[in-house]
Design an enzyme around this catalytic site. Sequence first.
Site, PDB file in Angstrom:
ATOM      1  CB  THR A 162      -0.930   0.027   1.224  1.00 20.28           C
ATOM      2  OG1 THR A 162      -0.179  -0.388   2.359  1.00 20.28           O
ATOM      3  CG2 THR A 162      -2.090  -0.908   1.033  1.00 20.28           C
ATOM      4  CG  HIS A 171       5.853   1.340   7.597  1.00 21.92           C
ATOM      5  ND1 HIS A 171       5.574   0.651   8.742  1.00 21.92           N
ATOM      6  CD2 HIS A 171       4.769   1.214   6.788  1.00 21.92           C
ATOM      7  CE1 HIS A 171       4.366   0.130   8.643  1.00 21.92           C
ATOM      8  NE2 HIS A 171       3.860   0.457   7.470  1.00 21.92           N
ATOM      9  CG  HIS A 193       6.199  -3.331   6.391  1.00 23.70           C
ATOM     10  ND1 HIS A 193       6.140  -2.111   5.764  1.00 23.70           N
ATOM     11  CD2 HIS A 193       4.989  -3.893   6.220  1.00 23.70           C
ATOM     12  CE1 HIS A 193       4.937  -1.946   5.242  1.00 23.70           C
ATOM     13  NE2 HIS A 193       4.207  -3.010   5.516  1.00 23.70           N
ATOM     14  CE  LYS A 208      -5.485  -0.926   7.978  1.00 26.63           C
ATOM     15  NZ  LYS A 208      -5.236  -2.326   8.265  1.00 26.63           N
ATOM     16  NE  ARG A 246      -5.670  -1.082   4.558  1.00 25.32           N
ATOM     17  CZ  ARG A 246      -4.889  -2.112   4.389  1.00 25.32           C
ATOM     18  NH1 ARG A 246      -4.532  -2.475   3.194  1.00 25.32           N
ATOM     19  NH2 ARG A 246      -4.469  -2.774   5.425  1.00 25.32           N
ATOM     20  CD  GLN A 262      -4.109 -12.946   5.304  1.00 26.14           C
ATOM     21  OE1 GLN A 262      -4.653 -11.856   5.215  1.00 26.14           O
ATOM     22  NE2 GLN A 262      -3.285 -13.254   6.277  1.00 26.14           N
ATOM     23  CG  ASP A 287      -2.837  -6.817  12.274  1.00 27.91           C
ATOM     24  OD1 ASP A 287      -1.862  -7.594  12.308  1.00 27.91           O
ATOM     25  OD2 ASP A 287      -2.929  -5.885  11.466  1.00 27.91           O
ATOM     26  CE  LYS A 318      -0.896  -0.839  13.828  1.00 29.10           C
ATOM     27  NZ  LYS A 318      -1.215  -1.143  12.439  1.00 29.10           N
ATOM     28  CE  LYS A 363       1.551   4.224  11.004  1.00 24.69           C
ATOM     29  NZ  LYS A 363       1.443   4.233   9.585  1.00 24.69           N
ATOM     30  CB  THR A 364       6.992  10.750  13.701  1.00 20.84           C
ATOM     31  OG1 THR A 364       7.027  11.029  12.305  1.00 20.84           O
ATOM     32  CG2 THR A 364       8.066   9.772  14.062  1.00 20.84           C
TER      33      THR A 364
END
Length: 408
Positions: free
Chosen positions: A41, A46, A49, A83, A87, A172, A193, A228, A231-232
């Site tokens: 995506t 990042h 991952h 979520k 998405r 999946q 998740d 999480k 993330k900033t």
Amino acid sequence: MSNVYDVLAERGYIEQATHEEELRELLEKEKVSFYIGFDPTADSLHVGHFIQVMVMMHMQKAGHRPIAIIGGGTAMVGDPSGKTDMRKMLTKEQIEQNARSFKEQFSRFIEFGEDKALMINNADWLLELNYVDFLREIGRHFSVNRMLTAECFKTRLEKGLSFLEFNYMLMQSYDFLELYRRYNCKLQMGGSDQWSNILGGVELIRRVEGASAYGLTFKLLTTSEGKKMGKTESGAIWLDAEKTSPYEFYQYWRNIDDKDVEKCLALLTFLPMEEVRKLGSLEGAEINKAKETLAFEVTKLVHGEKEAVNAQQAAKALFSSGSEGGSIPFTEMARSQFTTGIDILTLLQEAGLTSSKSEGRRLVQQGGIYLDENRVEDFNLIITERDFEDGKLMIRKGKKVYHQIRLI
RNA sequence: GGAGGGGUUCCCGAGUUGGCCAAAGGGGGCAGACUGUAAAUCUGCUGGCUAUGCCUUCACAGGUUCGAAUCCUGUCCCCUCCA
């Protein structure tokens, strides 16, 4: 300690697993092909991952074969797990482009090759599925009643869940089955998740093939506050040096919460556990040593030793004496612009430190801007060539954000 | 398709007897103090600008009015219930 399962458990990766004992034995006895799915995506991996990449590295070291699945097919549907909103759907071209970037980044950590590791796009089989066949073959094994009780759909049931997304689990699960058939892949791993999706696959293989398959989930990388990690305010921490510079990357880990240091050392570096524990047990200001080690080691893994050393030196130089270092973010500007001078507010904007002049004005008024360690008092200040030393000028915003202007 | 509810500044969410609304409150973020480049705490800021004023914002497009986030018309989108 030779069993990877134990290693993973000791380092704190594992959240839950199906048939823990059996799986442990399996990993002991044979070379296992396992897979982890990645949603393409974004155009870079990042930090979120990275933990999964670490697991793949551990597994590969132990002789197992990682299969990285790029969710080219599933990305076209969108995973509803966890979520709150549906998405955005990506175009095929975007997905393909992202998949290419992923592969390139994976290659820095994992050795690919028929026998070593594979990277496969699930679009290969998902896109050509026939709806009716799929329903008859796969759909009949899923009970809607059961699915509805799955944790990952719960929040969505309140807000609304489209049929499209509801099918994600089947897709999946089908991936796992397909990988089992094609590559004898017996284990799926993923973030916690993904638990219900993984279970779906495990059960599907049992029903269709009558074979044993296993699932294992890792803890999500979260801060001690449960947010999480990675993330900033300005977005995710990327593994791509273009998107997050090695210096910023280093600083992210250097600035981590005391409480998260030990966990991160265990999860994100290969340091022996004794050392991890030792570093984690440091108290007071001493724990900064642990943070330095963490920042250095993680940066080294992701960007290489050279960049890690640069970042570390830059940080040390800046924070101890305020002198310049090698790899801090900088902006190059033409010397001519400074002959008549340029006002501080414009300069801040040019350097990307502020997004508007009003913001710069506020910062200066509140005393948050420094030029070479001298606080700027007046937002009408004009910067000229004379303020530069060696064609360089260091601007500091707040306590930690350094940015250099270089004349060209 | 029918009935009802709603779309507000980064997010959540007030505000609809029209002016006192650049818009309460919270979250997040930024800065200052304290410190260990940590946490907690306290303080300030948080639309833009050629800046004691001006400009652009309250789904979109029009209208009424001296004046609209607030009233009217149309459009789009979302949610709930019914089919």
